[in-house]
Design a protein around this motif. Sequence first.
Motif, PDB file in Angstrom:
ATOM      1  N   ARG A   1       0.753   4.208  -2.723  1.00  0.00           N
ATOM      2  CA  ARG A   1       0.553   5.514  -2.562  1.00  0.00           C
ATOM      3  C   ARG A   1       1.602   6.327  -2.910  1.00  0.00           C
ATOM      4  O   ARG A   1       1.338   7.479  -3.476  1.00  0.00           O
ATOM      5  CB  ARG A   1       0.353   5.599  -0.984  1.00  0.00           C
ATOM      6  CG  ARG A   1      -0.122   6.845  -0.382  1.00  0.00           C
ATOM      7  CD  ARG A   1      -0.124   6.935   1.186  1.00  0.00           C
ATOM      8  NE  ARG A   1      -1.269   6.178   1.519  1.00  0.00           N
ATOM      9  CZ  ARG A   1      -1.220   4.985   2.447  1.00  0.00           C
ATOM     10  NH1 ARG A   1       0.186   4.674   2.777  1.00  0.00           N
ATOM     11  NH2 ARG A   1      -2.040   4.485   2.568  1.00  0.00           N
TER      12      ARG A   1
ATOM     13  N   GLU B   1       0.747  -1.275   0.020  1.00  0.00           N
ATOM     14  CA  GLU B   1      -0.141  -0.024   0.025  1.00  0.00           C
ATOM     15  C   GLU B   1       0.892   1.138  -0.104  1.00  0.00           C
ATOM     16  O   GLU B   1       0.387   2.099  -0.651  1.00  0.00           O
ATOM     17  CB  GLU B   1      -1.021   0.029   1.236  1.00  0.00           C
ATOM     18  CG  GLU B   1      -2.199  -0.886   1.233  1.00  0.00           C
ATOM     19  CD  GLU B   1      -1.625  -2.440   1.605  1.00  0.00           C
ATOM     20  OE1 GLU B   1      -0.418  -2.443   2.114  1.00  0.00           O
ATOM     21  OE2 GLU B   1      -2.585  -3.108   1.684  1.00  0.00           O
ATOM     22  N   ASP B   2       1.804   1.159   0.757  1.00  0.00           N
ATOM     23  CA  ASP B   2       2.723   2.492   0.941  1.00  0.00           C
ATOM     24  C   ASP B   2       3.559   2.357  -0.659  1.00  0.00           C
ATOM     25  O   ASP B   2       3.660   3.735  -1.112  1.00  0.00           O
ATOM     26  CB  ASP B   2       3.746   2.375   1.767  1.00  0.00           C
ATOM     27  CG  ASP B   2       3.557   2.281   3.293  1.00  0.00           C
ATOM     28  OD1 ASP B   2       2.276   2.751   3.451  1.00  0.00           O
ATOM     29  OD2 ASP B   2       4.054   1.665   4.070  1.00  0.00           O
TER      30      ASP B   2
ATOM     31  N   GLU C   1      -1.048  16.307   3.850  1.00  0.00           N
ATOM     32  CA  GLU C   1      -1.268  15.279   4.814  1.00  0.00           C
ATOM     33  C   GLU C   1      -0.848  13.961   4.349  1.00  0.00           C
ATOM     34  O   GLU C   1      -0.784  13.549   2.827  1.00  0.00           O
ATOM     35  CB  GLU C   1      -2.699  15.185   4.958  1.00  0.00           C
ATOM     36  CG  GLU C   1      -3.317  16.660   5.464  1.00  0.00           C
ATOM     37  CD  GLU C   1      -4.810  16.668   5.620  1.00  0.00           C
ATOM     38  OE1 GLU C   1      -5.353  15.680   6.349  1.00  0.00           O
ATOM     39  OE2 GLU C   1      -5.707  17.653   5.411  1.00  0.00           O
ATOM     40  N   ALA C   2      -0.467  13.032   5.322  1.00  0.00           N
ATOM     41  CA  ALA C   2      -0.057  11.729   4.888  1.00  0.00           C
ATOM     42  C   ALA C   2      -1.204  11.042   3.975  1.00  0.00           C
ATOM     43  O   ALA C   2      -0.486  10.177   3.121  1.00  0.00           O
ATOM     44  CB  ALA C   2       0.452  10.771   6.152  1.00  0.00           C
ATOM     45  N   GLU C   3      -2.346  11.052   4.402  1.00  0.00           N
ATOM     46  CA  GLU C   3      -3.410  10.024   3.845  1.00  0.00           C
ATOM     47  C   GLU C   3      -4.400  10.927   3.063  1.00  0.00           C
ATOM     48  O   GLU C   3      -5.366  10.243   2.753  1.00  0.00           O
ATOM     49  CB  GLU C   3      -3.911   9.258   4.867  1.00  0.00           C
ATOM     50  CG  GLU C   3      -2.898   8.198   5.723  1.00  0.00           C
ATOM     51  CD  GLU C   3      -3.528   7.458   6.769  1.00  0.00           C
ATOM     52  OE1 GLU C   3      -4.797   7.516   6.775  1.00  0.00           O
ATOM     53  OE2 GLU C   3      -2.940   6.877   7.594  1.00  0.00           O
ATOM     54  N   MET C   4      -4.186  12.074   2.777  1.00  0.00           N
ATOM     55  CA  MET C   4      -5.318  12.850   2.149  1.00  0.00           C
ATOM     56  C   MET C   4      -4.779  13.729   1.238  1.00  0.00           C
ATOM     57  O   MET C   4      -3.399  14.310   1.422  1.00  0.00           O
ATOM     58  CB  MET C   4      -6.155  13.580   3.191  1.00  0.00           C
ATOM     59  CG  MET C   4      -6.892  12.823   4.013  1.00  0.00           C
ATOM     60  SD  MET C   4      -8.160  11.685   3.263  1.00  0.00           S
ATOM     61  CE  MET C   4      -9.430  12.994   3.203  1.00  0.00           C
TER      62      MET C   4
END
Length: 59
Positions: free
Chosen positions: A8, A4-5, A32-35
């Motif tokens: 992404r 996943e990383d 942001e890390a996830e957005m």
Amino acid sequence: MNLEDKVREAIVAELRRQAEAGGQGLRVDAKEAEMMTIEGRVNLDELAMAVVGSLAGGP
């Protein structure tokens, strides 16, 4: 780094590359890390190739 990383990271890197190329009016905000916020046109073929390349161990 898990799968996943890698995916992404490949997505964010390719979207930033496309935004820097400037031909499609794309703007990317990935503070942001996830957005992230994406405005404009994205070349999906190039995005898909970047993701597949990251999974295959490419740059």
